[in-house]
Design a protein around this motif. Structure first.
Motif, PDB file in Angstrom:
ATOM      1  N   ASN A 111      -0.057  -2.313   8.862  1.00 21.60           N
ATOM      2  CA  ASN A 111      -0.401  -0.904   8.638  1.00 21.60           C
ATOM      3  C   ASN A 111      -1.902  -0.621   8.602  1.00 21.60           C
ATOM      4  OD1 ASN A 111      -1.202  -1.859   6.148  1.00 21.60           O
ATOM      5  ND2 ASN A 111       0.542  -1.006   5.034  1.00 21.60           N
ATOM      6  N   SER A 112      -2.710  -1.513   9.171  1.00 19.41           N
ATOM      7  CA  SER A 112      -4.144  -1.222   9.265  1.00 19.41           C
ATOM      8  C   SER A 112      -4.765  -2.035  10.395  1.00 19.41           C
ATOM      9  CB  SER A 112      -4.860  -1.548   7.948  1.00 19.41           C
ATOM     10  OG  SER A 112      -4.973  -2.942   7.763  1.00 19.41           O
ATOM     11  N   GLU A 113      -5.898  -1.538  10.877  1.00 20.24           N
ATOM     12  CA  GLU A 113      -6.613  -2.254  11.941  1.00 20.24           C
ATOM     13  C   GLU A 113      -7.114  -3.595  11.440  1.00 20.24           C
ATOM     14  OE1 GLU A 113     -10.356  -1.470  15.047  1.00 20.24           O
ATOM     15  OE2 GLU A 113      -9.986  -0.116  13.353  1.00 20.24           O
ATOM     16  N   LYS A 114      -7.558  -3.633  10.171  1.00 19.25           N
ATOM     17  CA  LYS A 114      -8.072  -4.868   9.602  1.00 19.25           C
ATOM     18  C   LYS A 114      -6.997  -5.948   9.575  1.00 19.25           C
ATOM     19  CE  LYS A 114     -10.578  -6.586   5.539  1.00 19.25           C
ATOM     20  NZ  LYS A 114     -11.174  -6.196   4.230  1.00 19.25           N
ATOM     21  N   ARG A 115      -5.774  -5.577   9.171  1.00 15.71           N
ATOM     22  CA  ARG A 115      -4.688  -6.561   9.135  1.00 15.71           C
ATOM     23  C   ARG A 115      -4.272  -6.982  10.539  1.00 15.71           C
ATOM     24  NH1 ARG A 115      -0.809  -4.321   4.164  1.00 15.71           N
ATOM     25  NH2 ARG A 115      -2.358  -4.645   2.504  1.00 15.71           N
ATOM     26  N   ALA A 116      -4.345  -6.042  11.493  1.00 14.39           N
ATOM     27  CA  ALA A 116      -4.016  -6.392  12.885  1.00 14.39           C
ATOM     28  C   ALA A 116      -4.999  -7.438  13.411  1.00 14.39           C
ATOM     29  CB  ALA A 116      -4.049  -5.145  13.755  1.00 14.39           C
ATOM     30  N   ASN A 117      -6.287  -7.231  13.148  1.00 15.56           N
ATOM     31  CA  ASN A 117      -7.290  -8.201  13.610  1.00 15.56           C
ATOM     32  C   ASN A 117      -7.132  -9.545  12.893  1.00 15.56           C
ATOM     33  OD1 ASN A 117      -8.433  -6.333  15.365  1.00 15.56           O
ATOM     34  ND2 ASN A 117      -9.879  -5.571  13.826  1.00 15.56           N
ATOM     35  N   LYS A 118      -6.751  -9.476  11.618  1.00 17.13           N
ATOM     36  CA  LYS A 118      -6.556 -10.708  10.865  1.00 17.13           C
ATOM     37  C   LYS A 118      -5.409 -11.523  11.449  1.00 17.13           C
ATOM     38  CE  LYS A 118      -6.021 -12.453   6.139  1.00 17.13           C
ATOM     39  NZ  LYS A 118      -5.959 -12.089   4.697  1.00 17.13           N
ATOM     40  N   PHE A 119      -4.313 -10.830  11.843  1.00 13.06           N
ATOM     41  CA  PHE A 119      -3.201 -11.584  12.424  1.00 13.06           C
ATOM     42  C   PHE A 119      -3.594 -12.181  13.773  1.00 13.06           C
ATOM     43  CE2 PHE A 119       0.490 -12.333  15.007  1.00 13.06           C
ATOM     44  CZ  PHE A 119       1.295 -13.054  14.135  1.00 13.06           C
TER      45      PHE A 119
ATOM     46  N   PHE B 238      -4.821   8.382   3.969  1.00 11.13           N
ATOM     47  CA  PHE B 238      -3.848   7.329   3.715  1.00 11.13           C
ATOM     48  C   PHE B 238      -4.542   5.971   3.746  1.00 11.13           C
ATOM     49  CE2 PHE B 238      -1.468  10.793   5.740  1.00 11.13           C
ATOM     50  CZ  PHE B 238      -0.451  10.975   4.820  1.00 11.13           C
ATOM     51  N   THR B 239      -4.264   5.170   2.731  1.00 18.03           N
ATOM     52  CA  THR B 239      -4.782   3.796   2.697  1.00 18.03           C
ATOM     53  C   THR B 239      -3.673   2.869   2.218  1.00 18.03           C
ATOM     54  OG1 THR B 239      -5.571   3.988   0.407  1.00 18.03           O
ATOM     55  CG2 THR B 239      -7.129   4.554   2.165  1.00 18.03           C
ATOM     56  N   ASN B 240      -3.812   1.583   2.558  1.00 12.22           N
ATOM     57  CA  ASN B 240      -2.868   0.608   2.008  1.00 12.22           C
ATOM     58  C   ASN B 240      -3.416   0.087   0.677  1.00 12.22           C
ATOM     59  OD1 ASN B 240      -4.843  -1.314   2.659  1.00 12.22           O
ATOM     60  ND2 ASN B 240      -3.865  -1.881   4.596  1.00 12.22           N
ATOM     61  N   THR B 241      -2.736  -0.873   0.084  1.00  4.96           N
ATOM     62  CA  THR B 241      -3.144  -1.343  -1.245  1.00  4.96           C
ATOM     63  C   THR B 241      -4.419  -2.182  -1.215  1.00  4.96           C
ATOM     64  OG1 THR B 241      -1.635  -3.237  -1.040  1.00  4.96           O
ATOM     65  CG2 THR B 241      -0.808  -1.278  -2.184  1.00  4.96           C
ATOM     66  N   ASP B 242      -4.905  -2.515  -0.025  1.00  4.78           N
ATOM     67  CA  ASP B 242      -6.212  -3.171   0.085  1.00  4.78           C
ATOM     68  C   ASP B 242      -7.334  -2.149   0.221  1.00  4.78           C
ATOM     69  OD1 ASP B 242      -5.277  -5.760  -0.107  1.00  4.78           O
ATOM     70  OD2 ASP B 242      -4.923  -5.957   2.046  1.00  4.78           O
ATOM     71  N   GLY B 243      -6.953  -0.869   0.285  1.00  6.10           N
ATOM     72  CA  GLY B 243      -7.944   0.189   0.443  1.00  6.10           C
ATOM     73  C   GLY B 243      -8.321   0.455   1.889  1.00  6.10           C
ATOM     74  N   ASP B 244      -7.631  -0.174   2.854  1.00  2.98           N
ATOM     75  CA  ASP B 244      -7.926   0.022   4.274  1.00  2.98           C
ATOM     76  C   ASP B 244      -7.271   1.305   4.780  1.00  2.98           C
ATOM     77  OD1 ASP B 244      -9.091  -2.525   4.160  1.00  2.98           O
ATOM     78  OD2 ASP B 244      -7.188  -3.493   4.679  1.00  2.98           O
ATOM     79  N   PRO B 245      -7.942   2.049   5.685  1.00  2.44           N
ATOM     80  CA  PRO B 245      -7.315   3.240   6.277  1.00  2.44           C
ATOM     81  C   PRO B 245      -5.982   2.883   6.928  1.00  2.44           C
ATOM     82  CG  PRO B 245      -9.640   3.130   6.833  1.00  2.44           C
ATOM     83  CD  PRO B 245      -9.303   1.818   6.190  1.00  2.44           C
TER      84      PRO B 245
ATOM     85  N   ASN C 126       2.319 -10.377  -7.903  1.00  4.15           N
ATOM     86  CA  ASN C 126       2.137 -11.794  -7.528  1.00  4.15           C
ATOM     87  C   ASN C 126       1.695 -11.940  -6.083  1.00  4.15           C
ATOM     88  OD1 ASN C 126       2.946 -12.790 -10.054  1.00  4.15           O
ATOM     89  ND2 ASN C 126       5.109 -12.572  -9.512  1.00  4.15           N
ATOM     90  N   ASN C 127       2.175 -11.052  -5.221  1.00  3.95           N
ATOM     91  CA  ASN C 127       1.807 -11.144  -3.805  1.00  3.95           C
ATOM     92  C   ASN C 127       1.855  -9.760  -3.167  1.00  3.95           C
ATOM     93  OD1 ASN C 127       4.574 -10.747  -2.430  1.00  3.95           O
ATOM     94  ND2 ASN C 127       4.979 -12.373  -3.929  1.00  3.95           N
ATOM     95  N   THR C 128       1.309  -9.685  -1.964  1.00  5.10           N
ATOM     96  CA  THR C 128       1.268  -8.442  -1.202  1.00  5.10           C
ATOM     97  C   THR C 128       1.846  -8.686   0.181  1.00  5.10           C
ATOM     98  OG1 THR C 128      -0.746  -7.749  -2.343  1.00  5.10           O
ATOM     99  CG2 THR C 128      -0.239  -6.641  -0.261  1.00  5.10           C
ATOM    100  N   ILE C 129       2.725  -7.794   0.624  1.00  4.04           N
ATOM    101  CA  ILE C 129       3.253  -7.890   1.996  1.00  4.04           C
ATOM    102  C   ILE C 129       2.216  -7.301   2.950  1.00  4.04           C
ATOM    103  CG2 ILE C 129       5.053  -7.111   3.583  1.00  4.04           C
ATOM    104  CD1 ILE C 129       6.985  -7.076   1.243  1.00  4.04           C
ATOM    105  N   LEU C 130       1.720  -8.131   3.857  1.00  2.00           N
ATOM    106  CA  LEU C 130       0.706  -7.686   4.821  1.00  2.00           C
ATOM    107  C   LEU C 130       1.328  -7.131   6.097  1.00  2.00           C
ATOM    108  CD1 LEU C 130      -1.874 -10.609   4.543  1.00  2.00           C
ATOM    109  CD2 LEU C 130      -1.943  -8.379   3.418  1.00  2.00           C
ATOM    110  N   GLY C 131       2.549  -7.567   6.406  1.00  2.47           N
ATOM    111  CA  GLY C 131       3.186  -7.107   7.626  1.00  2.47           C
ATOM    112  C   GLY C 131       4.573  -7.682   7.779  1.00  2.47           C
ATOM    113  N   ASN C 132       5.207  -7.362   8.902  1.00  2.40           N
ATOM    114  CA  ASN C 132       6.558  -7.839   9.202  1.00  2.40           C
ATOM    115  C   ASN C 132       6.539  -8.594  10.526  1.00  2.40           C
ATOM    116  OD1 ASN C 132       9.547  -7.636   8.515  1.00  2.40           O
ATOM    117  ND2 ASN C 132       9.540  -6.867  10.618  1.00  2.40           N
ATOM    118  N   ILE C 133       7.096  -9.774  10.520  1.00  2.15           N
ATOM    119  CA  ILE C 133       7.120 -10.631  11.710  1.00  2.15           C
ATOM    120  C   ILE C 133       8.549 -10.696  12.232  1.00  2.15           C
ATOM    121  CG2 ILE C 133       6.762 -12.971  12.580  1.00  2.15           C
ATOM    122  CD1 ILE C 133       4.631 -13.305  10.367  1.00  2.15           C
TER     123      ILE C 133
END
Length: 518
Positions: free
Chosen positions: A386-394, A297-304, A367-374
């Motif tokens: 939905n990924s470790e990379k996005r969690a660290n980015k936030f 499983f990966t998201n649209t950025d290709g991250d696990p 046009n855009n990508t949803i990275l998460g829900n706040i």
């Protein structure tokens, strides 16, 4: 079978342009009309063959053991599995046996140079049998290197039984010996009775009587099988345990090209020389269906895909909202606060919005990508990604934007497998019902149709790996490319129908027109 629609007092035959009664979603003329017009099967011949052949498989097995010994089964199995290191040993319960046994009886011969099998049983006098009955022709590509080595199990059985063998059974066994294994397109299907199969390699098309396997087949499916023909009656002597999807046609067409390039006529006799090459493609296509690999499983950025829920303690919902609202891109305060909850004094208590970024790595037309829900509440900020990379980015963003008014507390991590076990994260039954209602809304349906139109409009000019990195518009310029593109369209059509995508039938029809495939 003739497809009828029954009305009170009226019987009407399905018209060419009417929806096909099989439920495929296609017009009748593009689907099961061929099956509808097939000649009636010779039920009398079929019943007689079944009566005469009762117990035949057991007798063929006895003949094989008497002639070659039990070791021959294991030796033939290794060859059938292409001597692959790590391949499973012979197992009578293997799903492959419904292909293996017919090949073993009708086609297999031990290699006289390498076999450990010693041919000839004590009760078989080969010289006398050859003198009395003559020698049936050896399979193509095999010589007469050793007594008994040049005959298949089927041929040995015919010789041993001589005049005692019913002439119809003899002719049936000869037909089994002559029939090649090959890949077939399901052209039309009459569930529970049979189907029209077209050999992808030779182009031969036949109405095959098959009561069991036809129940699950659909036009466009691919079947690996041995089609035996006797007096105009075609049957499956052996077939793969699973149907192959249209999208997996490329390696079959590559094999067809190889056979044509070798100058071998694409006749039933010619194809019998390519059993092992056929099996190589068969194993490559069937193995992932029998033992599906664990999905990655990966998201649209290709991250696990790994779901993270980040939790912060906050002093003020309003302060947190003011700090983070820029993560919603172009949404205005009025738009974001439309669903917010305020207390009696007008102070912000709860609000929820999406964290977005511009563009998308995989879908260039987004046009855009949803990275998460706040989600902001009194005392708590919760962010779901939905990924470790996005969690660290936030976390990095939070340090810059929230300041001392927010303190990181913990992160809850859940795998995709665990999420699938109990549904989407945080979705209640009511929310699922609301989502289903939203998806059925006419305006939403129109937007989905518009998105599909744009996506597949781009697809026509995208380089597709399955097409040899050609675009669909380029691929249809050759006969093989046209066949591959058509197979992909059949797969798209099925997937869209199963997912109830709006306007999918009209979209596929327009794609076919653009590609001149009508």
């Amino acid at each position: 079978m003739i497809c009828f629609e029954t009305l009170p007092g009226v019987i009407m035959k399905t018209g060419r342009n009417d929806p096909c009664p099989c439920g495929s979603g296609k017009k009748f003329k593009h689907c099961c009309q061929k099956a509808d017009s097939m000649p009636a099967s010779n039920e009398l011949l079929l019943r007689r063959l079944r009566q005469l052949n009762e117990g035949l498989i057991g007798r063929l097995l006895d003949t094989a053991i008497d002639t070659f010994g039990k070791e021959a089964i294991y030796e033939a199995w290794d060859e059938f599995m292409l001597w692959e290191e790590g391949a499973p040993g012979f197992d009578p319960e293997s799903p492959h046996v419904q292909v293996f046994w017919p090949w073993f009886y009708h086609h297999w011969l031990p290699d006289p140079q390498e076999t450990a099998v010693e041919p000839g049983a004590p009760d078989v006098n080969w010289a006398r049998a050859q003198a009395r009955h003559g020698s049936p022709p050896s399979p193509p590509g095999r010589g007469n290197e050793g007594e008994g080595m040049e005959l298949t199990v089927t041929q040995v059985y015919i010789k041993k039984n001589g005049d005692r063998l019913d002439p119809l059974v003899r002719r049936y066994l000869v037909a089994c010996h002559e029939a090649p294994f090959s890949f077939h397109d399901v052209v039309a299907c009459e569930p529970g009775k049979g189907f029209v199969l077209r050999d992808i390699v030779s182009g031969e098309e036949r109405h095959v009587t098959e009561h069991g396997g036809s129940k699950h087949a659909k036009p466009g499916d691919i079947l690996f099988a041995q089609v035996v023909v006797l007096d105009g009656l075609a049957q499956l002597e052996g077939c793969a345990p699973l149907l192959i999807s249209p999208a997996n046609k490329a390696p079959i067409l590559a094999l067809r090209k190889k056979i044509a390039g070798a100058g071998v006529p694409s006749t039933r006799e010619g194809l019998r020389q390519y059993d092992l090459e056929m099996f190589a493609v068969y194993h490559d296509l069937i193995e992932p269906l029998l033992n599906p690999p664990q999905p990655k499983f990966t998201n649209t950025d290709g991250d696990p895909l790994l779901f993270h829920r980040l939790i912060y303690d906050i002093d003020s919902p309003q302060t947190a909202f003011d700090a983070l609202k820029g993560l919603a891109l172009d949404a205005t305060d009025t738009e974001l606060l439309a669903g917010a909850v305020h207390d009696a004094h007008g102070r912000l208590r709860k609000i929820e919005f999406s964290w977005r970024k511009r563009g998308n790595k995989q879908h260039k037309d987004w046009n855009n990508t949803i990275l998460g829900n706040i989600r902001i509440d009194v005392g708590t900020l919760t962010v779901e990604v939905n990924s470790e990379k996005r969690a660290n980015k936030f976390k990095t963003q939070a340090k810059k934007l929230l300041g001392p008014g927010a303190r990181y507390r913990t992160t809850v991590i859940e795998s995709p497998e665990a999420m699938l076990a109990h549904g989407a994260p945080g979705m209640t039954e009511q929310q699922r019902a609301e989502q289903a209602a939203l998806e059925s809304d006419p305006e939403v349906q129109a937007e989905m149709a518009k998105f599909l139109e744009a996506h597949y409009g781009h697809w026509l000019n995208d380089r597709i790996p399955a097409l040899g990195n050609k675009t669909p518009l380029q691929a249809v310029k050759t006969p093989e490319g046209r066949e591959l593109v058509e197979a992909l369209l059949v797969q798209f059509e099925r997937d869209m129908r199963e997912q109830k995508m709006p306007g999918s039938e009209a979209l596929i029809e327009r794609l076919r027109q653009r590609l001149n495939l009508n």
